[in-house]
Design a protein around this motif. Structure first.
Motif, PDB file in Angstrom:
ATOM      1  N   THR A  60      95.137  51.319  50.596  1.00 38.25           N
ATOM      2  CA  THR A  60      95.137  50.507  51.900  1.00 38.25           C
ATOM      3  C   THR A  60      96.651  50.287  52.295  1.00 38.25           C
ATOM      4  N   ASN A  61      96.992  50.764  53.471  1.00 40.50           N
ATOM      5  CA  ASN A  61      98.409  50.824  54.188  1.00 40.50           C
ATOM      6  C   ASN A  61      98.748  49.486  54.640  1.00 40.50           C
ATOM      7  N   ARG A  62      99.080  48.627  53.650  1.00 39.47           N
ATOM      8  CA  ARG A  62      99.485  47.199  54.161  1.00 39.47           C
ATOM      9  C   ARG A  62     100.805  47.376  54.967  1.00 39.47           C
ATOM     10  N   ARG A  63     100.953  46.396  55.878  1.00 38.93           N
ATOM     11  CA  ARG A  63     102.146  46.194  56.770  1.00 38.93           C
ATOM     12  C   ARG A  63     103.275  45.672  55.959  1.00 38.93           C
ATOM     13  N   GLY A  64     103.692  46.025  54.882  1.00 34.04           N
ATOM     14  CA  GLY A  64     104.695  45.017  54.215  1.00 34.04           C
ATOM     15  C   GLY A  64     105.866  44.724  54.746  1.00 34.04           C
ATOM     16  N   ASP A  65     106.112  45.483  55.914  1.00 39.56           N
ATOM     17  CA  ASP A  65     107.629  45.411  56.545  1.00 39.56           C
ATOM     18  C   ASP A  65     107.403  44.343  57.852  1.00 39.56           C
ATOM     19  N   LEU A  66     106.254  43.875  57.852  1.00 36.23           N
ATOM     20  CA  LEU A  66     106.021  42.996  59.113  1.00 36.23           C
ATOM     21  C   LEU A  66     106.332  41.653  58.721  1.00 36.23           C
ATOM     22  N   THR A  67     107.486  40.921  59.641  1.00 33.19           N
ATOM     23  CA  THR A  67     107.750  39.736  59.557  1.00 33.19           C
ATOM     24  C   THR A  67     107.137  38.727  60.202  1.00 33.19           C
ATOM     25  N   SER A  68     107.072  37.338  59.923  1.00 28.75           N
ATOM     26  CA  SER A  68     106.634  36.193  60.825  1.00 28.75           C
ATOM     27  C   SER A  68     107.432  35.027  60.824  1.00 28.75           C
ATOM     28  N   ALA A  69     107.452  34.193  61.526  1.00 26.87           N
ATOM     29  CA  ALA A  69     108.076  32.758  61.239  1.00 26.87           C
ATOM     30  C   ALA A  69     107.084  31.859  60.614  1.00 26.87           C
ATOM     31  N   ASP A  70     105.815  32.297  60.414  1.00 21.89           N
ATOM     32  CA  ASP A  70     105.023  31.232  59.793  1.00 21.89           C
ATOM     33  C   ASP A  70     104.678  32.147  58.482  1.00 21.89           C
ATOM     34  N   PRO A  71     105.052  31.440  57.430  1.00 24.00           N
ATOM     35  CA  PRO A  71     104.932  31.806  56.070  1.00 24.00           C
ATOM     36  C   PRO A  71     103.222  31.983  55.561  1.00 24.00           C
ATOM     37  N   LYS A  72     102.535  31.249  56.206  1.00 21.66           N
ATOM     38  CA  LYS A  72     101.147  31.261  56.111  1.00 21.66           C
ATOM     39  C   LYS A  72      99.941  32.575  56.912  1.00 21.66           C
ATOM     40  N   ASP A  73     100.887  33.280  57.755  1.00 19.20           N
ATOM     41  CA  ASP A  73     100.414  34.175  58.606  1.00 19.20           C
ATOM     42  C   ASP A  73     100.235  35.333  57.739  1.00 19.20           C
ATOM     43  N   VAL A  74      99.065  35.761  57.653  1.00 17.58           N
ATOM     44  CA  VAL A  74      98.562  37.073  56.748  1.00 17.58           C
ATOM     45  C   VAL A  74      98.099  38.241  57.740  1.00 17.58           C
ATOM     46  N   SER A  75      98.593  38.107  58.883  1.00 19.21           N
ATOM     47  CA  SER A  75      98.182  39.404  59.862  1.00 19.21           C
ATOM     48  C   SER A  75      98.778  40.522  59.205  1.00 19.21           C
ATOM     49  N   TRP A  76      99.641  40.486  58.545  1.00 15.43           N
ATOM     50  CA  TRP A  76     100.322  41.797  57.715  1.00 15.43           C
ATOM     51  C   TRP A  76      99.513  42.529  56.815  1.00 15.43           C
ATOM     52  N   VAL A  77      98.388  41.793  56.318  1.00 16.13           N
ATOM     53  CA  VAL A  77      97.501  42.570  55.591  1.00 16.13           C
ATOM     54  C   VAL A  77      96.236  42.994  56.498  1.00 16.13           C
ATOM     55  N   HIS A  78      96.427  42.619  57.796  1.00 17.94           N
ATOM     56  CA  HIS A  78      95.251  43.182  58.600  1.00 17.94           C
ATOM     57  C   HIS A  78      95.819  44.088  59.803  1.00 17.94           C
ATOM     58  N   GLY A  79      95.026  44.753  60.359  1.00 23.78           N
ATOM     59  CA  GLY A  79      95.555  45.930  61.251  1.00 23.78           C
ATOM     60  C   GLY A  79      96.035  47.132  60.540  1.00 23.78           C
ATOM     61  N   THR A  80      95.403  47.212  59.101  1.00 21.84           N
ATOM     62  CA  THR A  80      96.048  48.210  58.341  1.00 21.84           C
ATOM     63  C   THR A  80      94.884  49.445  58.406  1.00 21.84           C
ATOM     64  N   VAL A 132      92.168  41.765  63.699  1.00 23.07           N
ATOM     65  CA  VAL A 132      93.539  41.341  63.050  1.00 23.07           C
ATOM     66  C   VAL A 132      93.588  39.867  63.015  1.00 23.07           C
ATOM     67  N   PHE A 133      93.841  39.183  61.807  1.00 21.60           N
ATOM     68  CA  PHE A 133      93.698  37.792  61.813  1.00 21.60           C
ATOM     69  C   PHE A 133      94.926  37.193  61.133  1.00 21.60           C
ATOM     70  N   ARG A 134      95.272  35.981  61.456  1.00 18.88           N
ATOM     71  CA  ARG A 134      96.321  35.417  60.845  1.00 18.88           C
ATOM     72  C   ARG A 134      95.959  34.739  59.874  1.00 18.88           C
ATOM     73  N   ASP A 135      94.735  34.325  59.441  1.00 16.59           N
ATOM     74  CA  ASP A 135      94.167  33.713  58.099  1.00 16.59           C
ATOM     75  C   ASP A 135      93.387  34.323  57.506  1.00 16.59           C
ATOM     76  N   TRP A 136      92.594  33.812  56.458  1.00 16.93           N
ATOM     77  CA  TRP A 136      91.687  34.668  55.677  1.00 16.93           C
ATOM     78  C   TRP A 136      90.176  34.273  56.003  1.00 16.93           C
ATOM     79  N   ASN A 137      90.002  33.672  57.181  1.00 15.40           N
ATOM     80  CA  ASN A 137      88.682  33.120  57.672  1.00 15.40           C
ATOM     81  C   ASN A 137      88.069  34.262  58.559  1.00 15.40           C
ATOM     82  N   ALA A 138      87.610  35.397  57.898  1.00 15.83           N
ATOM     83  CA  ALA A 138      87.202  36.557  58.753  1.00 15.83           C
ATOM     84  C   ALA A 138      85.739  37.100  58.096  1.00 15.83           C
TER      85      ALA A 138
END
Length: 338
Positions: A60-80, A132-138
């Motif tokens: 899984t090629n997570r987007r570990g370098d993606l930053t966001s202002a919201d610490p709860k935003d998990v879009s970095w583990v989406h779009g992978t 691509v989701f900002r939370d885990w509800n998908a």
């Protein structure tokens, strides 16, 4: 990512890898592998390519370098995408790009590839999230693909496993010729369940094997037992079967449940794969970078993850492991043996 951004990042990661390589002449590198694009390699699945003799890692090629202002935003583990790396000796891995996965049967987010060869084809079971989701509800599903060369993949079916939140398939062949899949059902407290098939297409649901939360089960036969290791988020849970996978016994404690001391290894072990090579069992897993010094200047550094390698030791029906990297000579001898 533009080439201008990729090259500095790749150079920085190379320096980091070299700086954290213990006893470079005798032991494998720590980390074993970093993704040079997004620095978020996770969920490894390793197989051998008979055409070249090389080992191939899908991850899984997570987007570990993606930053966001919201610490709860998990879009970095989406779009992978699914990353690919190759190795001739099991110790030195080179990035070879991302897998060619047909978009028409998958989605924007691809997780946890499981790659196995049965018959004359390679089979991939892939966790798919439709967006691509900002939370885990998908919703999440497992899609089956096939290949004859490990390069191009053909769409198969979306598995019907009685839930809209299934992830992390692992498949083995049983002694009677049937196939058994182990997977995680998030609707059942993330329990590990099993399903059986005679054709790798149609699956019949079986029992729940582990009712405590866990992900990424991997099952294999070794030293007279069947083993299962899964990610329990407090380390790796071990189970053993002495009757060819019909019943399972839980081993107390967890593997890799204590952070290591080497740079890039200062967190728990997650989502494993096991390769038996040279008669020995080698545990690939990923480690989040939330225990590293870089966290002081970048609180989101912990999104990054790397692949590590350790050796499993069996004694009296128990598995143990240390976080000391294995000897390079042992790994090379095992992974190049024919």
């Amino acid at each position: 990512m533009s080439p201008r951004r990729l090259l500095p990042l790749a150079a920085a990661l190379l320096v980091s890898a070299c700086a954290t390589m213990p006893d470079a002449d005798t032991r494998v590198a720590v980390p074993l592998f970093r993704d040079p694009v997004h620095d978020g390699a996770a969920d490894p699945s390793i197989t051998r390519d008979p055409a070249t003799g090389e080992w191939v890692m899908f991850y899984t090629n997570r987007r570990g370098d993606l930053t966001s202002a919201d610490p709860k935003d998990v879009s970095w583990v989406h779009g992978t995408a699914i990353g690919v790396a190759r190795s001739a000796n099991g110790a030195d891995w080179r990035y070879t790009g991302t897998a060619t996965i047909p978009a028409e049967c998958t989605g924007a987010t691809l997780w946890a590839p499981e790659v196995m060869r049965f018959g004359d084809k390679w089979h991939m079971w892939l966790t798919v999230v439709p967006g691509v989701f900002r939370d885990w509800n998908a919703p999440r599903s497992i899609v089956h693909l096939t290949s004859t060369d490990l390069a191009s993949w053909t769409c198969g079916e979306t598995l019907q496993l009685g839930s809209d939140r299934v992830i992390d398939a692992d498949v083995v062949q049983l002694p009677d010729g049937r196939y058994r899949m182990f997977f995680n059902d998030e609707r059942q407290n993330k329990a590990i369940r099993q399903a059986d098939s005679t054709d790798l297409v149609n699956w019949t649901l079986g029992e729940t094997l582990v009712d405590t939360p866990g992900e990424g089960p991997v099952v294999w036969q070794w030293r007279g037992h069947w083993w299962m290791i899964s990610d329990a988020w407090r380390g790796l849970l071990v189970m053993r079967s002495d009757d060819e996978g019909r019943t399972w016994q839980r081993q107390d404690g967890y593997l890799l449940g204590t952070p290591g001391t080497a740079a890039t290894d200062r967190s728990l072990g997650h989502h494993p794969d096991v390769v038996v090579a040279g008669g020995r069992a080698w545990l690939f897993h990923f480690v989040q970078q939330d225990g590293e010094a870089e966290m002081a200047g970048n609180p989101q550094w912990g999104r990054r993850s790397v692949i590590q390698l350790v050796e499993l030791v069996e004694q009296d029906g128990r598995l143990t492991v240390t976080r000391e990297p294995p000897l390079r000579a042992d790994v090379e001898a095992a992974f190049t043996a024919r």
